[in-house]
Design a protein around this motif. Structure first.
Motif, PDB file in Angstrom:
ATOM      1  N   LEU A  14       0.841  -1.200   0.000  1.00 29.62           N
ATOM      2  CA  LEU A  14       0.000   0.000   0.000  1.00 29.62           C
ATOM      3  C   LEU A  14       0.875   1.250   0.000  1.00 29.62           C
ATOM      4  N   ALA A  15       1.857   1.293   0.888  1.00 24.75           N
ATOM      5  CA  ALA A  15       2.744   2.465   0.965  1.00 24.75           C
ATOM      6  C   ALA A  15       3.489   2.669  -0.355  1.00 24.75           C
ATOM      7  N   ILE A  16       3.997   1.604  -0.927  1.00 22.58           N
ATOM      8  CA  ILE A  16       4.743   1.697  -2.183  1.00 22.58           C
ATOM      9  C   ILE A  16       3.838   2.195  -3.311  1.00 22.58           C
ATOM     10  N   GLU A  21       2.518   6.341  -7.122  1.00 21.50           N
ATOM     11  CA  GLU A  21       1.487   7.102  -7.834  1.00 21.50           C
ATOM     12  C   GLU A  21       1.654   8.602  -7.629  1.00 21.50           C
ATOM     13  N   LEU A  22       1.853   9.023  -6.392  1.00 21.65           N
ATOM     14  CA  LEU A  22       1.884  10.460  -6.106  1.00 21.65           C
ATOM     15  C   LEU A  22       3.233  11.108  -6.416  1.00 21.65           C
ATOM     16  N   ILE A  94      -6.858   5.777  -7.155  1.00 22.53           N
ATOM     17  CA  ILE A  94      -7.041   6.363  -5.823  1.00 22.53           C
ATOM     18  C   ILE A  94      -8.183   5.655  -5.098  1.00 22.53           C
ATOM     19  N   LYS A  95      -9.263   5.351  -5.797  1.00 17.79           N
ATOM     20  CA  LYS A  95     -10.373   4.614  -5.184  1.00 17.79           C
ATOM     21  C   LYS A  95      -9.919   3.228  -4.735  1.00 17.79           C
ATOM     22  N   ASN A  96      -9.117   2.568  -5.559  1.00 20.07           N
ATOM     23  CA  ASN A  96      -8.595   1.244  -5.192  1.00 20.07           C
ATOM     24  C   ASN A  96      -7.678   1.322  -3.972  1.00 20.07           C
ATOM     25  N   GLU A 100      -8.326  -0.402  -0.315  1.00 18.90           N
ATOM     26  CA  GLU A 100      -7.325  -1.238   0.354  1.00 18.90           C
ATOM     27  C   GLU A 100      -7.021  -0.696   1.745  1.00 18.90           C
ATOM     28  N   ALA A 101      -6.861   0.611   1.851  1.00 20.54           N
ATOM     29  CA  ALA A 101      -6.587   1.214   3.164  1.00 20.54           C
ATOM     30  C   ALA A 101      -7.764   0.996   4.115  1.00 20.54           C
ATOM     31  N   GLU A 102      -8.980   1.100   3.612  1.00 24.89           N
ATOM     32  CA  GLU A 102     -10.161   0.865   4.455  1.00 24.89           C
ATOM     33  C   GLU A 102     -10.230  -0.586   4.924  1.00 24.89           C
TER      34      GLU A 102
END
Length: 119
Positions: A14-16, A21-22, A94-96, A100-102
């Motif tokens: 997730l962090a990677i 992306e950003l 971003i939605k994906n 994942e974060a949720e």
């Protein structure tokens, strides 16, 4: 592989993904501030989950897991901001990432309650 190893890898991915992306966005004050905040919170999820896996006691495990939950919630917040202000054109990604974060937040919150009840 055990659950903690799999989940530690999941938090790191997730962090990677967020960082990759950003990092591609062009500089602006808005992007810079948000990017710095979400890089810190998302990498903190992964780092503190790994630390939780190596905890020496249930109290230490609980303390690290509290940080994971807090940082995951913050990451979800920043992803919501990114989505709402349309900071990137890749809204689907971003939605994906937010989904994942949720999911990570739900799992770690549940685990936190279980550990907390055992203290």
């Amino acid at each position: 592989m055990d659950f903690n190893t799999i989940f530690a890898e999941r938090t790191k991915r997730l962090a990677i993904s967020i960082i990759n992306e950003l990092s591609q966005l062009p500089y602006s004050d808005k992007v810079s501030v948000i990017r710095k905040q979400i890089f810190r919170s998302s990498s903190s999820i992964a780092a503190n989950y790994r630390a939780m896996c190596r905890a020496r006691s249930n109290k230490e495990k609980y303390a690290k897991l509290c940080i994971v939950v807090e940082e995951t919630d913050e990451t979800v917040f920043w992803l919501e901001i990114i989505e709402e202000i349309k900071m990137t054109n890749n809204i689907e990604l971003i939605k994906n990432l937010k989904n994942e974060a949720e999911e990570i937040l739900k799992v770690t919150s549940s685990y936190k309650k279980k550990i907390g009840a055992d203290l």
